[in-house]
Write a protein that holds these residues in place. Structure first.
Motif, PDB file in Angstrom:
ATOM      1  N   VAL A 404       0.830  -1.208   0.000  1.00  0.00           N
ATOM      2  CA  VAL A 404       0.000   0.000   0.000  1.00  0.00           C
ATOM      3  C   VAL A 404       0.863   1.257   0.000  1.00  0.00           C
ATOM      4  CG1 VAL A 404      -1.592   1.359   1.433  1.00  0.00           C
ATOM      5  CG2 VAL A 404      -2.059  -1.058   0.953  1.00  0.00           C
ATOM      6  N   LEU A 405       1.932   1.267   0.766  1.00  0.00           N
ATOM      7  CA  LEU A 405       2.833   2.420   0.761  1.00  0.00           C
ATOM      8  C   LEU A 405       3.412   2.630  -0.629  1.00  0.00           C
ATOM      9  CD1 LEU A 405       4.538   4.639   2.133  1.00  0.00           C
ATOM     10  CD2 LEU A 405       6.268   2.866   2.586  1.00  0.00           C
ATOM     11  N   SER A 406       3.892   1.566  -1.261  1.00  0.00           N
ATOM     12  CA  SER A 406       4.523   1.687  -2.566  1.00  0.00           C
ATOM     13  C   SER A 406       3.524   2.101  -3.639  1.00  0.00           C
ATOM     14  CB  SER A 406       5.197   0.364  -2.944  1.00  0.00           C
ATOM     15  OG  SER A 406       5.941   0.501  -4.121  1.00  0.00           O
ATOM     16  N   ALA A 407       2.309   1.539  -3.586  1.00  0.00           N
ATOM     17  CA  ALA A 407       1.291   1.900  -4.572  1.00  0.00           C
ATOM     18  C   ALA A 407       0.888   3.363  -4.426  1.00  0.00           C
ATOM     19  CB  ALA A 407       0.073   0.996  -4.429  1.00  0.00           C
ATOM     20  N   PHE A 408       0.786   3.846  -3.202  1.00  0.00           N
ATOM     21  CA  PHE A 408       0.458   5.256  -2.967  1.00  0.00           C
ATOM     22  C   PHE A 408       1.571   6.150  -3.489  1.00  0.00           C
ATOM     23  CE2 PHE A 408       1.147   8.986  -0.272  1.00  0.00           C
ATOM     24  CZ  PHE A 408      -0.053   9.658  -0.452  1.00  0.00           C
ATOM     25  N   GLN A 409       2.794   5.712  -3.364  1.00  0.00           N
ATOM     26  CA  GLN A 409       3.955   6.529  -3.721  1.00  0.00           C
ATOM     27  C   GLN A 409       4.129   6.666  -5.231  1.00  0.00           C
ATOM     28  OE1 GLN A 409       7.659   4.608  -2.825  1.00  0.00           O
ATOM     29  NE2 GLN A 409       8.781   5.957  -4.199  1.00  0.00           N
ATOM     30  N   GLN A 410       3.727   5.644  -5.997  1.00  0.00           N
ATOM     31  CA  GLN A 410       4.038   5.608  -7.421  1.00  0.00           C
ATOM     32  C   GLN A 410       3.159   6.552  -8.230  1.00  0.00           C
ATOM     33  OE1 GLN A 410       6.631   4.009  -8.795  1.00  0.00           O
ATOM     34  NE2 GLN A 410       7.177   3.387  -6.725  1.00  0.00           N
ATOM     35  N   ARG A 411       3.705   7.022  -9.354  1.00  0.00           N
ATOM     36  CA  ARG A 411       2.903   7.807 -10.305  1.00  0.00           C
ATOM     37  C   ARG A 411       2.544   6.881 -11.466  1.00  0.00           C
ATOM     38  NH1 ARG A 411       4.581  10.102  -6.612  1.00  0.00           N
ATOM     39  NH2 ARG A 411       2.613   9.297  -5.898  1.00  0.00           N
ATOM     40  N   PHE A 412       1.432   6.165 -11.348  1.00  0.00           N
ATOM     41  CA  PHE A 412       0.962   5.274 -12.394  1.00  0.00           C
ATOM     42  C   PHE A 412       0.256   6.079 -13.488  1.00  0.00           C
ATOM     43  CE2 PHE A 412       0.721   2.534  -8.552  1.00  0.00           C
ATOM     44  CZ  PHE A 412       1.537   1.493  -8.971  1.00  0.00           C
ATOM     45  N   GLY A 413       0.134   5.474 -14.687  1.00  0.00           N
ATOM     46  CA  GLY A 413      -0.767   6.032 -15.682  1.00  0.00           C
ATOM     47  C   GLY A 413      -2.178   6.029 -15.106  1.00  0.00           C
ATOM     48  N   MET A 414      -2.957   7.052 -15.414  1.00  0.00           N
ATOM     49  CA  MET A 414      -4.223   7.196 -14.716  1.00  0.00           C
ATOM     50  C   MET A 414      -5.325   6.337 -15.317  1.00  0.00           C
ATOM     51  SD  MET A 414      -5.233   8.480 -11.981  1.00  0.00           S
ATOM     52  CE  MET A 414      -3.698   9.379 -11.723  1.00  0.00           C
ATOM     53  N   ASN A 415      -6.088   5.696 -14.440  1.00  0.00           N
ATOM     54  CA  ASN A 415      -7.317   4.993 -14.775  1.00  0.00           C
ATOM     55  C   ASN A 415      -8.162   4.972 -13.506  1.00  0.00           C
ATOM     56  OD1 ASN A 415      -6.333   2.810 -13.144  1.00  0.00           O
ATOM     57  ND2 ASN A 415      -5.249   1.977 -14.921  1.00  0.00           N
ATOM     58  N   SER A 416      -9.324   4.334 -13.553  1.00  0.00           N
ATOM     59  CA  SER A 416     -10.219   4.398 -12.396  1.00  0.00           C
ATOM     60  C   SER A 416      -9.614   3.746 -11.160  1.00  0.00           C
ATOM     61  CB  SER A 416     -11.562   3.746 -12.727  1.00  0.00           C
ATOM     62  OG  SER A 416     -11.390   2.402 -13.134  1.00  0.00           O
ATOM     63  N   TYR A 419      -6.787   6.044  -9.858  1.00  0.00           N
ATOM     64  CA  TYR A 419      -7.362   7.256  -9.271  1.00  0.00           C
ATOM     65  C   TYR A 419      -7.784   6.990  -7.836  1.00  0.00           C
ATOM     66  CZ  TYR A 419     -10.107  11.498  -8.692  1.00  0.00           C
ATOM     67  OH  TYR A 419     -10.591  12.698  -8.212  1.00  0.00           O
ATOM     68  N   ALA A 420      -8.336   5.804  -7.593  1.00  0.00           N
ATOM     69  CA  ALA A 420      -8.761   5.451  -6.237  1.00  0.00           C
ATOM     70  C   ALA A 420      -7.585   5.345  -5.284  1.00  0.00           C
ATOM     71  CB  ALA A 420      -9.526   4.126  -6.263  1.00  0.00           C
ATOM     72  N   MET A 421      -6.383   5.147  -5.826  1.00  0.00           N
ATOM     73  CA  MET A 421      -5.204   4.954  -4.979  1.00  0.00           C
ATOM     74  C   MET A 421      -4.393   6.234  -4.773  1.00  0.00           C
ATOM     75  SD  MET A 421      -3.831   1.205  -6.120  1.00  0.00           S
ATOM     76  CE  MET A 421      -4.869   0.288  -7.248  1.00  0.00           C
ATOM     77  N   LEU A 422      -5.003   7.373  -4.982  1.00  0.00           N
ATOM     78  CA  LEU A 422      -4.284   8.639  -4.792  1.00  0.00           C
ATOM     79  C   LEU A 422      -4.333   9.136  -3.355  1.00  0.00           C
ATOM     80  CD1 LEU A 422      -5.248  10.471  -8.106  1.00  0.00           C
ATOM     81  CD2 LEU A 422      -3.039   9.475  -7.496  1.00  0.00           C
ATOM     82  N   THR A 423      -4.971   8.365  -2.479  1.00  0.00           N
ATOM     83  CA  THR A 423      -4.897   8.619  -1.040  1.00  0.00           C
ATOM     84  C   THR A 423      -4.506   7.314  -0.355  1.00  0.00           C
ATOM     85  OG1 THR A 423      -7.207   8.033  -0.577  1.00  0.00           O
ATOM     86  CG2 THR A 423      -6.750  10.343  -1.188  1.00  0.00           C
ATOM     87  N   VAL A 424      -3.946   7.417   0.825  1.00  0.00           N
ATOM     88  CA  VAL A 424      -3.605   6.210   1.575  1.00  0.00           C
ATOM     89  C   VAL A 424      -4.868   5.418   1.883  1.00  0.00           C
ATOM     90  CG1 VAL A 424      -2.782   5.386   3.809  1.00  0.00           C
ATOM     91  CG2 VAL A 424      -1.453   7.071   2.554  1.00  0.00           C
ATOM     92  N   GLU A 425      -5.912   6.125   2.270  1.00  0.00           N
ATOM     93  CA  GLU A 425      -7.162   5.447   2.597  1.00  0.00           C
ATOM     94  C   GLU A 425      -7.738   4.741   1.373  1.00  0.00           C
ATOM     95  OE1 GLU A 425      -6.316   8.612   5.489  1.00  0.00           O
ATOM     96  OE2 GLU A 425      -6.404   8.556   3.291  1.00  0.00           O
ATOM     97  N   GLY A 426      -7.677   5.405   0.220  1.00  0.00           N
ATOM     98  CA  GLY A 426      -8.181   4.799  -1.001  1.00  0.00           C
ATOM     99  C   GLY A 426      -7.372   3.588  -1.411  1.00  0.00           C
ATOM    100  N   THR A 427      -6.051   3.666  -1.261  1.00  0.00           N
ATOM    101  CA  THR A 427      -5.189   2.532  -1.626  1.00  0.00           C
ATOM    102  C   THR A 427      -5.469   1.334  -0.732  1.00  0.00           C
ATOM    103  OG1 THR A 427      -3.482   4.147  -2.227  1.00  0.00           O
ATOM    104  CG2 THR A 427      -2.820   1.849  -2.118  1.00  0.00           C
ATOM    105  N   ALA A 428      -5.559   1.582   0.557  1.00  0.00           N
ATOM    106  CA  ALA A 428      -5.842   0.490   1.486  1.00  0.00           C
ATOM    107  C   ALA A 428      -7.234  -0.082   1.245  1.00  0.00           C
ATOM    108  CB  ALA A 428      -5.715   0.985   2.923  1.00  0.00           C
TER     109      ALA A 428
END
Length: 539
Positions: A404-416, A419-428
């Protein structure tokens, strides 16, 4: 009757219309295009402006029709080729757009803008070496092409070629000192050289409210990496949070509230449905081979696993494409549609297997293995098990807190999903929903063949885990698998791990989450549940 207009007046009028369009005045620009075309039917510049207006207006079909008309009249004109390629890209056909630009680049007159646009498309496709070549061709025509210089600098940085990347980035900052792309390149080079404090200082030039939100977010991500390397974990997290906040605002109109197949809402819906399933054992259809699905979660080690497996001569992998789309489309967007699919009508299952292999480009030959790698297909394991009960599943696992930390940190190409993982709460929350959907499916389909591969074990013993995976797939061991890093340099990799998998593996990221406990505190109850579920030590 329309007033007559000379070619020169039409050209001047269209140029004025293009300026209006560039200033955001779509209505005024389109009125100019219509006036020119009324006076001069099929005027090429008028058609060009009209097509550009239709693109901006969100009418890709009309824009593409006009662009094709232009290309038929002037097939070797680079400006028209670029327009046609962009119109094709708007319809979602990136491969054709690339072919169109390559053809004109190779057969027409050299054009810096055409080669620049080709490079950008190749980069987005994951072909970084191809992008470098196209950028170089753009600069051979126009050595001062600003965007080609910075695009090449960024691409070389992604490939780890810091010396040339830095030289190009310094050319950019010589013109625009706060350019976010160039600063990202320079900061990353500083960190790789073991001078993260220099990178942090360099980033003081960054204007965090730059209208170029995506590249500014990437630069903030690099700043976070530099701060982390200095031991400033609070500063690193704040940089990543600021980056994600910029992206959330920038992409809100496209993705906020999205309920597509990989949205957070879909993951929650599928989880709830799967948890209501009773255990069953579907029988294989016997009408062709079954894929291997490589699933897990973002940043759980799936790219490393894929590159290792792809080095085996009998294995083909997908990267991350949409081969599974026919199955996901059949699942629909409601519980009723999903329930209907999961009844498992034999004829429908047979049709979906056929549709899957058509989407994947054809079934593998006897003795070969096809691996479909898309981590978030974890949430669709129930559908996979129903359509392909004989499929094998490679399940990538990693400590949920590190993931979750790594996914929150990364700048992925955007999709739905991203987008949900742009907050720690959303990623978790996404991890919880997608993983819950997957584990519920495995309980509902106990005969599904699943091999768990832990990231921590993989980086600790690459060869041992590689042999374990190859054996699970029913293949003989091939020593060439251990040359995966060299082979990965020649493959198209579209994930943030693209450069990491060509380097020696390292274990420094194991337990990294502990330095960010302060930031993960609100979601630790959720993540601790899954850590216990997968057998990871309590924090």
């Amino acid at each position: 009757m329309a007033e007559e207009m000379s070619e020169q007046v039409a050209l001047e009028t269209v140029n004025a219309g293009l300026q209006m369009l560039g200033a955001g005045q779509l209505g005024e620009a389109e009125a100019v295009a219509d006036a020119v075309l009324a006076a001069r039917k099929d005027d090429l510049m008028g058609l060009y402006l009209k097509a550009q207006c239709r693109r901006v207006a969100g009418d890709p079909e009309t824009a593409l029709r006009l662009a094709r008309k232009l290309a038929k009249a002037r097939p070797d004109e680079p400006v028209i080729a670029v327009l046609l390629a962009l119109c094709v890209l708007d319809t979602g056909d990136g491969e054709t757009a690339i072919r169109l630009l390559k053809k004109v680049q190779d057969e027409g007159r050299p054009d810096a803008d055409l080669s620049y646009n080709l490079a950008s498309l190749l980069y987005d496709k994951g072909d970084r070496r191809g992008a470098v070549d196209a950028y170089d061709r753009a600069l051979a025509v126009n050595p001062d092409h600003y965007y080609a210089i910075r695009g090449l600098a960024h691409t070389l940085s992604e490939l780890g070629e810091d010396r040339r990347a830095e030289a190009l980035a310094l050319r950019v900052t010589g013109q625009v000192p706060d350019d976010p792309v160039a600063l990202s390149v320079l900061c990353r080079a500083d960190v790789r050289r073991g001078e993260p404090a220099k990178g942090v200082a360099r980033m003081q030039l960054l204007w965090t409210q730059n209208p170029d939100a995506v590249n500014t977010a990437i630069a903030l991500g690099r700043l976070g990496e530099a701060k982390e390397a200095t031991g400033d974990f609070a500063g690193a997290f704040e940089a990543w949070k600021t980056a994600n906040d910029r992206l959330r605002t920038h992409f809100a109109d496209q993705y906020a509230g999205d309920s597509g197949a990989y949205s957070l809402d879909a993951a929650k819906r599928v989880r709830a449905f799967n948890e209501g399933l009773s255990p069953s054992s579907p029988k294989p259809q016997g009408d062709g081979p079954a894929p291997v699905f490589l699933v897990g979660f973002q940043r759980a080690g799936t790219t490393l696993m894929e590159q290792i497996l792809a080095a085996h001569p009998a294995i083909t992998t997908t990267g991350e494409d949409a081969s599974i789309k026919p199955l996901v489309d059949a699942a629909g967007r409601s519980e009723a549609e999903l329930a209907e699919l999961m009844k498992g009508d034999p004829d429908r299952m047979k049709g979906l297997r056929k549709a899957y292999w058509k989407s994947a480009g054809g079934a593998p030959k006897p003795g070969e293995v096809f691996i479909d790698k898309l981590p978030l297909n974890m949430m669709w394991l129930g559908v996979i098990a129903k359509v392909f009960p004989d499929a094998k599943i490679l399940l990538a696992l990693r400590d949920p807190r590190d993931v979750v930390l790594s996914a929150f940190q990364q700048r992925f190409g955007m999709n739905s999903a991203n987008y949900a993982m742009l907050t720690v709460e959303g990623t978790a929350g996404y991890y919880d929903a997608a993983t819950g959907a997957g584990t519920a499916a495995m309980r509902a389909f106990p005969d599904l063949s699943v091999l768990e591969v832990r990231y921590e074990d993989l980086v600790g013993d690459v060869e041992g885990q590689a042999k374990r995976m190859i054996g699970f797939l029913g293949l003989d061991w091939d020593p060439s698998v251990m040359d995966y890093r060299e082979k990965a340099k020649t493959r198209t990799i579209t994930t943030p791990s693209a450069t990491q998998v060509t380097e020696p593996v390292y274990t420094k990221s194991i337990g990294r989450w502990k330095d960010y406990r302060f930031a993960l505190e609100p979601v630790l109850p959720t993540l601790d549940y899954w850590a216990k579920h997968w057998g990871y030590a309590a924090g």
